[in-house]
Write a protein that holds these residues in place. Structure first.
Motif, mmCIF file in Angstrom:
data_model
loop_
_atom_site.group_PDB
_atom_site.id
_atom_site.type_symbol
_atom_site.label_atom_id
_atom_site.label_comp_id
_atom_site.label_asym_id
_atom_site.label_seq_id
_atom_site.Cartn_x
_atom_site.Cartn_y
_atom_site.Cartn_z
ATOM 1 N N GLU A 95 -7.770 8.005 -11.407
ATOM 2 C CA GLU A 95 -6.844 9.095 -11.726
ATOM 3 C C GLU A 95 -5.456 8.817 -11.140
ATOM 4 N N THR A 96 -5.444 8.302 -9.924
ATOM 5 C CA THR A 96 -4.166 7.979 -9.279
ATOM 6 C C THR A 96 -3.442 6.875 -10.036
ATOM 7 N N VAL A 97 -4.175 5.832 -10.390
ATOM 8 C CA VAL A 97 -3.581 4.723 -11.142
ATOM 9 C C VAL A 97 -3.051 5.221 -12.485
ATOM 10 N N GLY A 98 -3.810 6.093 -13.122
ATOM 11 C CA GLY A 98 -3.376 6.641 -14.404
ATOM 12 C C GLY A 98 -2.101 7.440 -14.276
ATOM 13 N N TYR A 99 -2.004 8.195 -13.206
ATOM 14 C CA TYR A 99 -0.791 8.994 -13.017
ATOM 15 C C TYR A 99 0.404 8.111 -12.671
ATOM 16 N N MET A 100 0.192 7.088 -11.844
ATOM 17 C CA MET A 100 1.311 6.266 -11.353
ATOM 18 C C MET A 100 1.788 5.227 -12.372
ATOM 19 N N THR A 101 1.032 5.020 -13.421
ATOM 20 C CA THR A 101 1.411 4.032 -14.448
ATOM 21 C C THR A 101 2.191 4.699 -15.560
ATOM 22 N N TYR A 102 3.374 4.184 -15.836
ATOM 23 C CA TYR A 102 4.206 4.776 -16.898
ATOM 24 C C TYR A 102 3.636 4.420 -18.268
ATOM 25 N N LYS A 103 3.557 5.426 -19.100
ATOM 26 C CA LYS A 103 3.107 5.230 -20.480
ATOM 27 C C LYS A 103 4.216 5.703 -21.406
ATOM 28 N N PHE B 78 -4.794 11.553 1.401
ATOM 29 C CA PHE B 78 -6.113 10.919 1.346
ATOM 30 C C PHE B 78 -6.268 10.014 0.127
ATOM 31 N N GLY B 79 -5.184 9.736 -0.570
ATOM 32 C CA GLY B 79 -5.282 8.959 -1.804
ATOM 33 C C GLY B 79 -4.338 7.781 -1.862
ATOM 34 N N PRO B 80 -4.716 6.628 -1.298
ATOM 35 C CA PRO B 80 -3.842 5.452 -1.374
ATOM 36 C C PRO B 80 -3.911 4.782 -2.739
ATOM 37 N N TYR B 81 -2.892 4.002 -3.049
ATOM 38 C CA TYR B 81 -2.946 3.109 -4.205
ATOM 39 C C TYR B 81 -2.206 1.836 -3.844
ATOM 40 N N TYR B 82 -2.426 0.786 -4.600
ATOM 41 C CA TYR B 82 -1.932 -0.539 -4.228
ATOM 42 C C TYR B 82 -1.146 -1.164 -5.374
ATOM 43 N N VAL B 83 -0.018 -1.768 -5.017
ATOM 44 C CA VAL B 83 0.796 -2.492 -5.991
ATOM 45 C C VAL B 83 0.655 -3.979 -5.681
ATOM 46 N N TYR B 84 0.042 -4.732 -6.592
ATOM 47 C CA TYR B 84 -0.191 -6.168 -6.389
ATOM 48 C C TYR B 84 0.929 -6.984 -7.027
ATOM 49 N N TRP B 85 1.241 -8.118 -6.368
ATOM 50 C CA TRP B 85 2.349 -8.962 -6.796
ATOM 51 C C TRP B 85 1.874 -10.336 -7.262
ATOM 52 N N ALA B 86 2.552 -10.861 -8.241
ATOM 53 C CA ALA B 86 2.359 -12.235 -8.683
ATOM 54 C C ALA B 86 3.703 -12.764 -9.152
ATOM 55 N N SER C 230 1.726 -7.233 -10.817
ATOM 56 C CA SER C 230 0.650 -7.773 -11.650
ATOM 57 C C SER C 230 -0.443 -6.741 -11.895
ATOM 58 N N LYS C 231 -0.576 -5.788 -10.947
ATOM 59 C CA LYS C 231 -1.641 -4.792 -11.078
ATOM 60 C C LYS C 231 -1.345 -3.590 -10.194
ATOM 61 N N ILE C 232 -1.762 -2.425 -10.660
ATOM 62 C CA ILE C 232 -1.723 -1.203 -9.847
ATOM 63 C C ILE C 232 -3.171 -0.793 -9.659
ATOM 64 N N ASP C 233 -3.603 -0.678 -8.403
ATOM 65 C CA ASP C 233 -5.024 -0.472 -8.116
ATOM 66 C C ASP C 233 -5.221 0.772 -7.255
ATOM 67 N N GLY C 234 -6.407 1.343 -7.355
ATOM 68 C CA GLY C 234 -6.749 2.528 -6.587
ATOM 69 C C GLY C 234 -7.680 3.409 -7.392
ATOM 70 N N HIS C 235 -7.787 4.676 -7.007
ATOM 71 C CA HIS C 235 -8.603 5.625 -7.762
ATOM 72 C C HIS C 235 -8.074 5.695 -9.191
ATOM 73 N N ARG D 206 0.842 -1.191 0.000
ATOM 74 C CA ARG D 206 0.000 0.000 0.000
ATOM 75 C C ARG D 206 0.883 1.248 0.000
ATOM 76 N N TYR D 207 0.629 2.132 -0.948
ATOM 77 C CA TYR D 207 1.338 3.409 -1.066
ATOM 78 C C TYR D 207 0.332 4.562 -1.015
ATOM 79 N N TRP D 208 0.880 5.786 -1.013
ATOM 80 C CA TRP D 208 0.032 6.972 -0.952
ATOM 81 C C TRP D 208 0.409 7.969 -2.039
ATOM 82 N N TRP D 209 -0.609 8.396 -2.787
ATOM 83 C CA TRP D 209 -0.453 9.483 -3.750
ATOM 84 C C TRP D 209 -0.493 10.817 -3.016
ATOM 85 N N SER D 210 -1.479 10.946 -2.098
ATOM 86 C CA SER D 210 -1.615 12.115 -1.234
ATOM 87 C C SER D 210 -2.043 11.610 0.139
#
Length: 215
Positions: free
Chosen positions: A204-212, A184-192, A197-202, A178-182
């Protein structure tokens, strides 16, 4: 004639004595003394540090403050930046980063680890840039921008977004971090199988934290 010669002789001695006196005075005035205000290199006392190394990862800061929340919305000091730890006092560490005084604060994980343990995680002895340079180009760019990609290893995730708070992630072998964008805004990094395997959360947060990759 004899009296004149004697007189001239004594006059010559007088002139020579006067010149010698002036020469001696001139010699004293030309002497140079060691500049006591500027100690030699050997006399300079090197400043000592508790620890010297490199930023383990991208460290987010607010002014001169870095804490273990490492909020992703803040600007960051890049992984591999040299850091000198000047003093550890309670839950604070006073450091120098690129010649600028800053503070590290263990605000959340105080039960799980000591300040020294936490600081040693942040300030590593080996420059991570040497490892980052060997990663695949997409992974390398993601770390440089402080973002994540599916397939990243735990080490690569830490380099990109820092260590997760130990009070919320006591078991780093668990299924997610579990990490924090702000605040009040957590996001989650899932492992496999040891990779993301997945980046989860709001969204907008997921969109920002995912490299494109840029086209």
């Amino acid at each position: 004639m004899r009296r004149t010669s004697i007189f001239a002789y004594f006059c010559g001695l007088t002139v020579l004595a006067a010149l010698g006196s002036l020469s001696a005075c001139g010699g004293n005035s030309g002497e140079t003394k060691p500049d006591e205000a500027k100690p030699t290199a050997q006399a300079k006392k090197a400043e000592t540090y508790v620890r010297s190394g490199y930023a383990c990862c991208n460290l987010h800061y607010d002014g001169d403050w870095i804490n273990d929340a490492n909020l992703a919305q803040l600007p960051f000091i890049a992984a591999g930046t040299p850091i000198n730890v000047k003093k550890i006092d309670g839950y604070r560490a006073y450091v120098e980063i690129n010649g600028k005084p800053m503070r590290l604060g263990l605000d959340y994980g105080r039960v799980q680890e000591t300040t020294e343990q936490w600081v040693n995680k942040l300030v590593v002895l080996d420059d991570p840039k040497l490892k980052i340079a060997k990663f695949a180009p997409l992974t390398r760019k993601a770390i440089e921008e402080g973002k994540l990609l599916r397939g990243m290893t735990r080490e690569q995730v830490i380099m990109a977004v820092g260590h997760p708070q130990t009070n919320e992630n006591p078991n780093l072998n668990g299924p997610y971090w579990r990490y924090w964008w702000s605040s009040f805004g957590p996001y989650y990094v899932y492992w496999a199988k040891g990779t993301v395997s997945k980046i989860d959360g709001h969204s907008e947060t997921v969109g920002y934290m995912t490299y494109k990759a840029k086209k």
